[in-house]
Design an enzyme around this catalytic site. Structure first.
Site, PDB file in Angstrom:
ATOM      1  N   SER A  88      46.718 -29.595 -29.541  1.00  0.00           N
ATOM      2  CA  SER A  88      45.603 -30.395 -30.081  1.00  0.00           C
ATOM      3  C   SER A  88      44.287 -30.023 -29.405  1.00  0.00           C
ATOM      4  O   SER A  88      43.276 -29.810 -30.083  1.00  0.00           O
ATOM      5  CB  SER A  88      45.871 -31.892 -29.918  1.00  0.00           C
ATOM      6  N   GLN A  98      51.963 -38.552 -36.201  1.00  0.00           N
ATOM      7  CA  GLN A  98      52.852 -38.304 -35.071  1.00  0.00           C
ATOM      8  C   GLN A  98      52.975 -39.522 -34.163  1.00  0.00           C
ATOM      9  O   GLN A  98      51.980 -40.145 -33.811  1.00  0.00           O
ATOM     10  CB  GLN A  98      52.324 -37.134 -34.234  1.00  0.00           C
ATOM     11  N   GLY A 111      33.465 -35.265 -29.319  1.00  0.00           N
ATOM     12  CA  GLY A 111      34.638 -34.750 -28.624  1.00  0.00           C
ATOM     13  C   GLY A 111      34.584 -33.232 -28.546  1.00  0.00           C
ATOM     14  O   GLY A 111      33.537 -32.609 -28.771  1.00  0.00           O
ATOM     15  N   ARG A 137      52.850 -31.788 -34.829  1.00  0.00           N
ATOM     16  CA  ARG A 137      52.096 -30.981 -33.866  1.00  0.00           C
ATOM     17  C   ARG A 137      52.866 -30.826 -32.568  1.00  0.00           C
ATOM     18  O   ARG A 137      53.488 -31.772 -32.084  1.00  0.00           O
ATOM     19  CB  ARG A 137      50.740 -31.643 -33.577  1.00  0.00           C
ATOM     20  N   ALA A 194      35.828 -30.819 -30.475  1.00  0.00           N
ATOM     21  CA  ALA A 194      35.502 -30.090 -31.709  1.00  0.00           C
ATOM     22  C   ALA A 194      34.004 -30.155 -32.002  1.00  0.00           C
ATOM     23  O   ALA A 194      33.355 -29.127 -32.235  1.00  0.00           O
ATOM     24  CB  ALA A 194      36.307 -30.658 -32.882  1.00  0.00           C
ATOM     25  N   GLY A 195      33.453 -31.356 -31.990  1.00  0.00           N
ATOM     26  CA  GLY A 195      32.037 -31.521 -32.307  1.00  0.00           C
ATOM     27  C   GLY A 195      31.123 -30.862 -31.291  1.00  0.00           C
ATOM     28  O   GLY A 195      30.122 -30.224 -31.653  1.00  0.00           O
ATOM     29  N   GLU A 227      40.791 -33.374 -34.869  1.00  0.00           N
ATOM     30  CA  GLU A 227      41.845 -34.219 -35.442  1.00  0.00           C
ATOM     31  C   GLU A 227      41.495 -34.793 -36.808  1.00  0.00           C
ATOM     32  O   GLU A 227      42.383 -35.100 -37.596  1.00  0.00           O
ATOM     33  CB  GLU A 227      42.192 -35.346 -34.471  1.00  0.00           C
ATOM     34  N   HIS A 276      50.201 -41.755 -32.358  1.00  0.00           N
ATOM     35  CA  HIS A 276      49.465 -40.889 -31.441  1.00  0.00           C
ATOM     36  C   HIS A 276      48.493 -39.932 -32.115  1.00  0.00           C
ATOM     37  O   HIS A 276      47.330 -39.858 -31.746  1.00  0.00           O
ATOM     38  CB  HIS A 276      50.474 -40.088 -30.616  1.00  0.00           C
ATOM     39  N   HIS A 288      54.144 -40.489 -30.472  1.00  0.00           N
ATOM     40  CA  HIS A 288      54.414 -39.889 -29.163  1.00  0.00           C
ATOM     41  C   HIS A 288      55.572 -40.630 -28.512  1.00  0.00           C
ATOM     42  O   HIS A 288      55.637 -41.863 -28.568  1.00  0.00           O
ATOM     43  CB  HIS A 288      53.161 -39.987 -28.279  1.00  0.00           C
ATOM     44  N   PHE A 307      55.931 -27.605 -22.065  1.00  0.00           N
ATOM     45  CA  PHE A 307      55.674 -28.712 -22.988  1.00  0.00           C
ATOM     46  C   PHE A 307      56.680 -28.643 -24.125  1.00  0.00           C
ATOM     47  O   PHE A 307      57.236 -27.583 -24.422  1.00  0.00           O
ATOM     48  CB  PHE A 307      54.238 -28.663 -23.532  1.00  0.00           C
ATOM     49  N   GLY A 328      30.418 -36.931 -34.032  1.00  0.00           N
ATOM     50  CA  GLY A 328      31.546 -36.894 -33.098  1.00  0.00           C
ATOM     51  C   GLY A 328      31.270 -35.967 -31.945  1.00  0.00           C
ATOM     52  O   GLY A 328      30.896 -34.799 -32.143  1.00  0.00           O
ATOM     53  N   GLU A 384      52.980 -36.108 -21.892  1.00  0.00           N
ATOM     54  CA  GLU A 384      54.152 -35.252 -22.001  1.00  0.00           C
ATOM     55  C   GLU A 384      54.306 -34.371 -20.764  1.00  0.00           C
ATOM     56  O   GLU A 384      55.390 -33.851 -20.500  1.00  0.00           O
ATOM     57  CB  GLU A 384      54.055 -34.384 -23.261  1.00  0.00           C
TER      58      GLU A 384
END
Length: 596
Positions: A413, A253, A17, A408, A19-20, A397, A366, A255, A140, A15, A268
């Site tokens: 996130s 979740q 994204g 969340r 995080a990775g 995620e 979402h 959205h 938010f 992954g 949002e």
């Protein structure tokens, strides 16, 4: 002697994204010489880049203009004057989680947040700015102060590009368009993965001293979703099938503002900048559901309110399934400056210009609050006692730490993925440089997966993979959505069991090797069927309402029986559920009624 189809690295991250990529970048920065990242799509197409509104941090750079109240315009806060606090961000997150978030992990995430945002800034991230040069912040939902640091409505895009550049700079190797098929765990030690080179169709065993999953969410289990086509929950399914449990999968979740019938996200940030939600009569209906927060209540509450309006006949459009987002009062200049992407999406997909028209929207699947259980350093755990799966890490995620609990808050996130991807990177580097071993692998996992693919091609059955996938998404949407009840959840579980049986007779038409998207669709559908059963089983077991999980036949939160995490292990008969306690500081943040 290694097989000719075997590749070896010190660290393999699945992954690309936030995080990775954070994990890979930090591990490499900390002296791990051989770090590789696998991504089923081009790394810069990773779904982190689709996040629009911001990343949360209690910087206190802006505050509401005096005497205008919570909904009034913002102004730069004088430097040194506390306009926000870490404690406030922690409490908002705990309250947003409906007290299911682990409070020690939440405190770590919020404490790390300013440092991570400033690291992005120092790496060159192009945040929107205040006149004095500080990072701009907007409101938010569920947050008691404006703490969303943003770059117009392209925040995830600019964060991902920033950290990807740094990973390349530090020598991280990227396997672009490689699909992870299997996780190799023997004797509770992770020894590598099996992956397919999508271009050639070749399947390889990839050995590593440490593996990290940053594979994203599982929104594609639903018919209407903001998630990209790639978000088929591969990581959670692969881990589950390898004997790793899954945590809190019932918490999905929805959205509030997905484009009508498409699910494409209208950030949002639209409401953070002052947008309204109205029903078919033009009424700002959130006054009935969350008078103090209005449109900036947490997402679970707003989505339920929208669905209630639709269910009671106040929805719009041809089938009365839409609510409307009203940005017209913001004015052309503000929309073009701060919400250019969402305007383009509304024009392109529903033919509506938010500058002078209402935008039809509806709740859309979402975000995945549940996932692979792990600690605050990304170490995956095998049971409720915290036994580590040696050499296996997860963040973002696909992981459940759990900092989001039952719901969340927006902008937490990108924060979660960044903070815990970064922390996992440090933990992996310490593990590798501390003398981690490259363990041998029994058998031939690559060959097992080749036979799996061959099975799709030679299956004498005539079931359509696509038809099975669509039927799964329909039953998940109809029976395990915003509102749930035991009868519909039992229907969903029965449907999934039936679809799993039908899948054994599924075949693919394309028998070629190069870029075989039929095979990919079959593998993804198998994964969807695996983890969707866990979502429904957890939702059926949890007889209460908490955050995004809302049982109409068991109204009210039940702390006596359900203030606990759901842990699911794979068994031949289906998911076996056990439970794990929530980490709560009863002196500081005791559970209380959640009101907005």
């Amino acid at each position: 002697m290694s097989q000719p189809d075997t590749l070896t690295h010190d660290v393999i991250v699945v992954g690309a994204g936030l995080a990775g990529t954070w994990a890979a970048m930090i591990a490499s920065q900390q002296g791990v010489k051989d770090v590789a990242v696998l991504s089923k799509i081009h790394p810069l197409r990773s779904h982190s880049g689709a996040a629009q509104g911001g990343i949360a941090a209690a910087l206190g750079n802006t505050r509401p203009t005096p005497n205008t109240g919570a909904e009034g315009p913002l102004e730069p806060a004088p430097e040194g004057e506390p306009a926000d606090s870490l404690d406030s961000h922690v409490f908002d997150t705990i309250k947003g989680s409906d007290w299911l978030g682990d409070q020690d992990a939440i405190e770590i995430m919020i404490k790390d947040a300013p440092q991570v945002v400033y690291e992005y800034e120092h790496m060159g991230c192009v945040f929107s700015r205040l006149p004095d040069g500080r990072i701009a912040q907007r409101r938010f939902g569920g947050h008691s102060a404006p703490r969303a640091c943003y770059a117009a409505d392209w925040t995830g895009h600019v964060l991902l590009h920033t950290v990807h550049e740094q990973a390349l700079r530090h020598g991280v190797k990227f396997y672009s368009e490689w699909y992870c098929m299997d996780l190799i765990v023997e004797d509770n030690v992770c020894r590598g993965v099996v992956a397919m080179n999508i271009l050639t169709g070749e399947i390889h065993t990839m050995r590593a001293k440490a593996v990290m999953f940053g594979t994203g969410g599982y929104g594609r289990a639903y018919k209407i979703t903001s998630n990209a086509y790639a978000n088929t929950g591969d990581g959670v399914a692969i881990a589950y099938n390898a004997g790793v449990p899954l945590l809190d999968m019932e918490f999905v979740q929805f959205h509030p503002t997905g484009l009508y019938k498409h699910g494409i996200l209208m950030s949002e940030a639209c409401r953070g900048e002052g947008g309204y939600l109205v029903n078919s009569t033009g009424e700002r209906f959130m006054e009935r559901y969350a008078k103090s927060k209005m449109e900036l209540a947490p997402r679970d509450l707003v989505s339920r309110s929208e669905q209630q309006e639709i269910n009671e006949g106040r929805g719009g459009e041809a089938d009365h399934d839409a609510i409307y987002l009203d940005l017209r009062h913001l004015g052309r200049e503000k929309i073009l400056a701060r919400l250019p992407q969402v305007r383009e999406l509304a024009i392109d997909f529903v033919g509506t210009d938010p500058i002078d028209q209402l935008v039809p929207i509806q709740p859309t699947a979402h975000y995945s609050m549940g996932g692979i259980p792990c600690d605050v350093n990304g170490q995956v755990i095998a049971d409720a006692q915290g036994t580590p799966v040696v050499g296996f890490y997860a963040a973002g995620e696909c992981a459940c730490i759990s900092v989001h609990g039952a719901n969340r808050l927006g902008t937490n996130s990108l924060l979660d993925a960044s903070v815990f991807g970064r922390r996992a990177g440090y933990a992996i580097a310490e593990f590798i440089t501390g003398g981690a071993k490259l363990y041998p692998i029994g058998g031939d996992p690559a060959d097992r997966n080749r036979r799996r693919v061959q099975g799709f091609m030679t299956n004498p059955g005539k079931e359509s993979v696509e038809k099975i996938a669509q039927e799964l998404k329909t039953t998940m949407t109809n029976n395990c959505g915003v509102f749930r009840d035991g009868e519909r959840l039992r229907i969903a579980l029965s449907d999934i069991k039936r679809l799993q049986e039908r899948f054994t007779h599924a075949r693919v038409m394309d028998t070629s090797s190069r870029f075989n998207t039929d095979v990919l669709a079959a593998l993804e559908t198998e994964h969807l069927l695996d983890f969707s059963e866990v979502i429904v089983a957890g939702a059926l077991a949890r007889t209460e309402c908490r955050g995004a999980h809302w049982r109409t036949d068991h109204l009210g939160r039940d702390d006596k029986n359900w203030l606990k995490h759901t842990m699911a292990h794979k068994r031949s008969s289906g998911p076996e559920l056990s439970f794990k306690s929530v980490n709560i500081n009863y002196e500081k943040y005791p559970p209380q009624e959640r009101k907005y």
